[in-house]
Write an enzyme that holds these catalytic residues in place. Structure first.
Site, PDB file in Angstrom:
ATOM      1  N   ALA A 199      43.340  52.150  36.572  1.00  0.00           N
ATOM      2  CA  ALA A 199      43.335  53.438  37.267  1.00  0.00           C
ATOM      3  C   ALA A 199      44.576  54.255  36.880  1.00  0.00           C
ATOM      4  O   ALA A 199      45.643  53.677  36.631  1.00  0.00           O
ATOM      5  CB  ALA A 199      43.293  53.217  38.774  1.00  0.00           C
ATOM      6  N   GLY A 201      42.371  55.929  34.886  1.00  0.00           N
ATOM      7  CA  GLY A 201      41.265  55.792  33.957  1.00  0.00           C
ATOM      8  C   GLY A 201      41.336  56.572  32.672  1.00  0.00           C
ATOM      9  O   GLY A 201      40.406  56.517  31.866  1.00  0.00           O
ATOM     10  N   SER A 202      42.428  57.288  32.423  1.00  0.00           N
ATOM     11  CA  SER A 202      42.520  58.067  31.183  1.00  0.00           C
ATOM     12  C   SER A 202      42.513  57.162  29.952  1.00  0.00           C
ATOM     13  O   SER A 202      41.846  57.458  28.956  1.00  0.00           O
ATOM     14  CB  SER A 202      43.784  58.928  31.193  1.00  0.00           C
ATOM     15  OG  SER A 202      43.754  59.859  32.252  1.00  0.00           O
ATOM     16  N   LYS A 203      43.256  56.060  30.014  1.00  0.00           N
ATOM     17  CA  LYS A 203      43.279  55.135  28.880  1.00  0.00           C
ATOM     18  C   LYS A 203      41.934  54.422  28.739  1.00  0.00           C
ATOM     19  O   LYS A 203      41.484  54.140  27.622  1.00  0.00           O
ATOM     20  CB  LYS A 203      44.406  54.122  29.036  1.00  0.00           C
ATOM     21  CG  LYS A 203      45.804  54.726  29.014  1.00  0.00           C
ATOM     22  CD  LYS A 203      46.862  53.644  29.117  1.00  0.00           C
ATOM     23  CE  LYS A 203      48.259  54.236  29.224  1.00  0.00           C
ATOM     24  NZ  LYS A 203      48.464  54.903  30.537  1.00  0.00           N
ATOM     25  N   ASP A 229      41.254  47.309  38.473  1.00  0.00           N
ATOM     26  CA  ASP A 229      42.377  47.792  39.264  1.00  0.00           C
ATOM     27  C   ASP A 229      42.374  47.065  40.598  1.00  0.00           C
ATOM     28  O   ASP A 229      41.324  46.645  41.093  1.00  0.00           O
ATOM     29  CB  ASP A 229      42.319  49.299  39.497  1.00  0.00           C
ATOM     30  CG  ASP A 229      43.686  49.863  39.843  1.00  0.00           C
ATOM     31  OD1 ASP A 229      44.460  50.149  38.904  1.00  0.00           O
ATOM     32  OD2 ASP A 229      43.990  50.001  41.041  1.00  0.00           O
ATOM     33  N   ASP A 294      48.901  47.777  30.797  1.00  0.00           N
ATOM     34  CA  ASP A 294      49.721  48.916  31.194  1.00  0.00           C
ATOM     35  C   ASP A 294      50.115  48.679  32.644  1.00  0.00           C
ATOM     36  O   ASP A 294      49.457  49.127  33.566  1.00  0.00           O
ATOM     37  CB  ASP A 294      48.939  50.222  31.026  1.00  0.00           C
ATOM     38  CG  ASP A 294      49.804  51.444  31.225  1.00  0.00           C
ATOM     39  OD1 ASP A 294      50.852  51.537  30.576  1.00  0.00           O
ATOM     40  OD2 ASP A 294      49.434  52.301  32.051  1.00  0.00           O
ATOM     41  N   CYS A 347      55.511  53.025  31.815  1.00  0.00           N
ATOM     42  CA  CYS A 347      56.076  54.376  31.774  1.00  0.00           C
ATOM     43  C   CYS A 347      57.476  54.346  32.383  1.00  0.00           C
ATOM     44  O   CYS A 347      57.894  55.262  33.076  1.00  0.00           O
ATOM     45  CB  CYS A 347      55.179  55.374  32.496  1.00  0.00           C
ATOM     46  SG  CYS A 347      54.759  54.922  34.186  1.00  0.00           S
TER      47      CYS A 347
END
Length: 838
Positions: A199, A201-203, A229, A294, A347
């Protein structure tokens, strides 16, 4: 039920209003007509203080990262200056979308020129530009922040374009550096891919694009993406994001990433299927060709888009997440096939969350993982090598090695946080599993590298230096390419992970139970190594707190009609249904106690989802299968095998026999008489689903497959020969196989149909089309855009440029069955084409 739910929410909202909770993201601005900003009635914020912008500096942040040397002293001011600026907007074109080429041409030939006048002094030379490192000019960087796009009227047309195309799924608005990790995964269409913390969800959407990029209309790739997720609400966001992809090759699951089920089936428990054939070896375990880790992180790489992080940043945030990050990374490695590739990313700029975690993964793997040098991949991406040395900060004190930790703090700053990953000399030489002789993350002992004394830098003579080629990692910093910050490490699994026993700590005050691991692991069976270790006091003090939640009662787990190989034990417990959900919780930061972590992870102790409850009458290798009940709060996944309905659908639409329906249809309702939606799954998803059934539904599936058919709910629809219509999402997949209820329409009539939504048969410009449409059977039909005025051809050939929509053939008119925004998008995309044909 509805009233009760609303009442509960209303009480919660009233409590929030009564407590006057601060919304740090939307602060009210002062009233410009007020004479005194400090007046409570004048400034609009109700607290007697004038409105102030977000804090954009942090002494603790500056001190920490200056000491870590993530940038040189000469460029520090530039680094901080860029961090304080808003993040430019970025977006990615859907490479597998039908209008990919047209959207790219529109950006290059229209918006790049029309927006140039809006570039202000001091900004970049161009308004929008393709990201030079992203392949095929499919990702774009805007010189405007999201706030500028919303507020500047001159940018309104571009903003509306972004909103429309994003909602349709033709583009995805995504931070530029967030696009990097999937590119280094080197995904192929036949790969099984796991996105462990997916989540929003872009990747995941990006991974699906790559999977589908070379697929032809009507064909599905051999691979799949499992997007996981830990939070149900975030799963809903993930489903909404990926729904725009219209894919049958996606499974969305809801598990703690560090406890993700391996779905390993013991063939001796069900060595024969209904046909009498043995279970195939490759279907007895769920492993992946590619894994994206990630992981949850402190997120200080997102300061440019989340400035509130400035005021609450502290070094304890990263320290508290380190253990969880290692666990997720090891779980991902255990689920990875030998020869597969895993990307670990955050990140965050913190080496404790980045280099330290990667070094620990390499250390634990005992040579089974290697850090890949990807410096030749994406050469135009500006990146910096990973740090070979770093320090740990605990309670305001800098620590260069674990031996410097004061008494009582050993469970907070743990050995794996340091470059060498080792404890004190006399502890490293002991193999007695004493409290300080183990790695506090999982109780494992020792390393493949014998480093009794910390490795010292020959120049400094003080700091430890990591013995692994950690410089192969990459760190992206904001001022190099006007972006956010990100950390990426690419690992390859070259051998099965080593098997170890996780021993109990005799000095543990609460006698926590531990999950034992197998002594030997064959190729492809490494999924249970470090699967779900128990957490000890070190995890709690570092911000990882165990939450002992009981199993849900049997009343919460109704039976589900799903195929099972062994369901004799009706009293067995669902060992997975009580899997607790991890939650992110912000702590109040104590200025005098900097180790307080900002994120707490709640997880159930000693949970190993791969294993069911052990039958004491059988060997430990055998497991009881759980009751085939629903996961609490999640609808069941049921294979749809109603032959009457399937035959009706095939006959009505003339679906070619080459398109497999039987075994590829699922629903979320076990009562076939009340099924509203039928989903289509690819062969790869079907294989995983069958494996999940056979092992007792260890996967908690929140979404699966592609919505293909929907039951007609209108009065006229209930009288149609076929009760199910083809959904807009599923139409592109099934279109090449439809031979009935399908017509070709001229461009002018297609435009009118999109504009007016419903057109009477006599009102079509092409009278022949109107007559053909009126002769169709009552119910759903498909209209395909033709060229010119010729619509008489019955031979409809489908290719990548074919545009088709679902319609409803009523008694007097033909009506579109697509949303208003879909109609708007088609009109926008086809305006030039239609004008040329008129």
């Amino acid at each position: 039920m509805g009233g009760k739910g609303r009442g509960g929410r209303a009480r919660t909202q009233r409590k929030h209003f009564r407590d006057n909770r601060e919304n740090v993201w939307k602060r009210p601005r002062p009233d410009p007509n007020s004479a005194n900003d400090n007046d409570k009635d004048g400034n609009g914020n109700g607290n007697g203080k004038p409105w102030e912008p977000f804090e954009s500096q942090s002494p603790a942040f500056n001190e920490y990262y200056k000491e870590q040397f993530i940038v040189t002293a000469e460029e520090w001011d530039t680094f901080i200056e860029v961090l304080r600026k808003p993040l430019p907007a970025a977006f990615r074109i859907n490479s597998s979308g039908q209008f990919c080429e047209e959207i790219r041409a529109q950006l290059q030939n229209d918006f790049m020129k029309s927006l140039q006048a809006e570039v202000t002094e001091g900004d970049e030379a161009v308004a929008i530009r393709p990201l030079p490192w992203y392949p095929d000019n499919l990702a774009w960087h805007s010189n405007f922040s999201r706030m500028q796009l919303r507020k500047n009227q001159a940018l309104e047309r571009f903003h509306e374009f972004l909103k429309l195309e994003n909602e349709i799924g033709n583009i995805t608005r995504q931070e530029a550096v967030s696009m990097v990790p999937p590119l280094f995964l080197d995904v192929h269409p036949n790969h099984y891919v796991l996105d462990m913390c997916a989540a929003p969800g872009s990747k995941t959407f990006q991974l699906l694009e790559i999977i589908h990029q070379s697929s032809k209309p009507g064909s599905l790739p051999d691979g799949l993406v499992v997007a996981n997720d830990l939070d149900v609400q975030r799963c809903n966001l993930l489903i909404h994001q990926t729904k725009r992809m219209c894919t049958a090759n996606l499974i969305v699951t809801n598990h703690e990433a560090q406890h993700f089920p391996g779905c390993r089936a013991h063939t001796n428990l069900f060595n024969a299927s209904a046909s009498g054939s043995e279970v195939k070896p490759h279907n007895t375990q769920l492993t992946f060709d590619r894994v994206l880790c990630d992981v949850p992180c402190s997120g200080d790489g997102t300061l440019r888009k989340a400035p509130d992080i400035w005021r609450k940043w502290n070094s304890g945030m990263g320290n508290g997440l380190h253990g969880l990050q290692v666990q997720i990374g090891m779980r991902g490695a255990s689920l990875l096939k030998v020869g597969g590739r895993m990307v670990y990313s955050t990140c965050s700029m913190n080496p404790v969350e980045n280099e330290a975690v990667v070094a620990e993964l390499l250390r634990r793997s005992g040579g089974s993982l290697e850090l890949i040098d990807v410096s030749n991949e994406l050469p135009q991406l500006v990146r910096r090598p990973g740090l070979k040395k770093w320090r740990v900060r605990d309670r305001g004190v800098w620590l260069a090695s674990y031996k410097e930790i004061i008494e009582g703090r050993q469970s907070v700053a743990i050995p794996s946080m340091f470059p060498s990953g080792r404890g004190r000399k006399n502890q490293a030489d002991n193999n007695d599993n004493s409290e300080l002789g183990v790695n506090h993350l999982d109780g494992s002992i020792g390393s493949s590298v014998d480093v009794s004394e910390p490795i010292m830098d020959p120049v400094d003579g003080f700091d430890e230096v990591c013995e692994f080629p950690i410089e192969r990692c990459m760190r992206i910093v904001p001022h190099d390419q006007n972006s956010g910050a990100f950390f990426i490490a690419v690992l390859r699994k070259i051998a099965p992970l080593p098997a170890t026993f996780e021993k109990q700590t005799s000095k543990s005050s609460n006698d926590r139970s531990r999950c034992k691991l197998p002594q030997t692991i064959a190729d492809g069976e490494s999924v249970e190594v470090d699967a779900a270790v128990g957490m000890d006091e070190s995890s709690s003090e570092a911000g990882i707190i165990s939450n002992n939640q009981g199993e849900p009662s049997s009343a919460d787990k109704p039976a589900c009609e799903l195929p099972v190989h062994d369901n004799k034990d009706a009293d067995g417990l669902d060992t997975n249904a009580g899997d607790s959900e991890a939650k992110l919780v912000d702590n109040e930061v104590d200025e005098n106690n900097l180790e307080v972590a900002a994120i707490k992870i709640y997880s159930e102790e000693s949970k190993q989802p791969d294993d069911g409850e052990v039958d004491p009458t059988k060997s430990s290798a055998k497991r009881k299968l759980q009751i085939q009940g629903k996961w609490k709060g999640v609808d069941p996944v049921v294979l749809f095998n109603d032959e009457t309905v399937i035959d009706s659908v095939k006959t009505f639409y003339g679906i070619d026999e080459s398109f497999p329906l039987v075994g590829h249809l699922v629903t979320r309702n076990s009562d076939t008489n009340h099924v509203k939606r039928i989903y289509y799954i690819s062969k790869s998803v079907k294989d995983v689903l069958e494996l999940n059934f056979s092992v007792g539904q260890q996967l908690k599936i929140t979404s699966i497959g592609l919505k293909m058919f929907e039951r007609q709910s209108s009065r006229e629809g209930s009288s149609a020969p076929c009760l199910f219509r083809i959904s807009s999402e599923g139409l592109p997949v099934i279109l090449p196989y439809i031979t009935k209820q399908i017509l070709t329409i001229s461009p002018v009539d297609f435009k009118h149909l999109l504009q007016y939504k419903s057109v009477k048969y006599a009102d079509f410009v092409d009278s022949a089309f109107g007559e053909k449409a009126s002769n169709l059977m009552l119910g759903c039909c498909v209209v395909v855009l033709g060229t010119g005025t010729n619509t008489s051809s019955d031979d409809i050939k489908v290719d990548s440029s074919t545009i088709a929509i679902g319609c409803w053939k009523g008694r007097a008119s033909l009506s579109v069955m697509v949303t208003a925004i879909d109609c708007q998008e088609l009109l926008e995309r086809l305006s030039n084409r239609l004008e040329n044909d008129l």
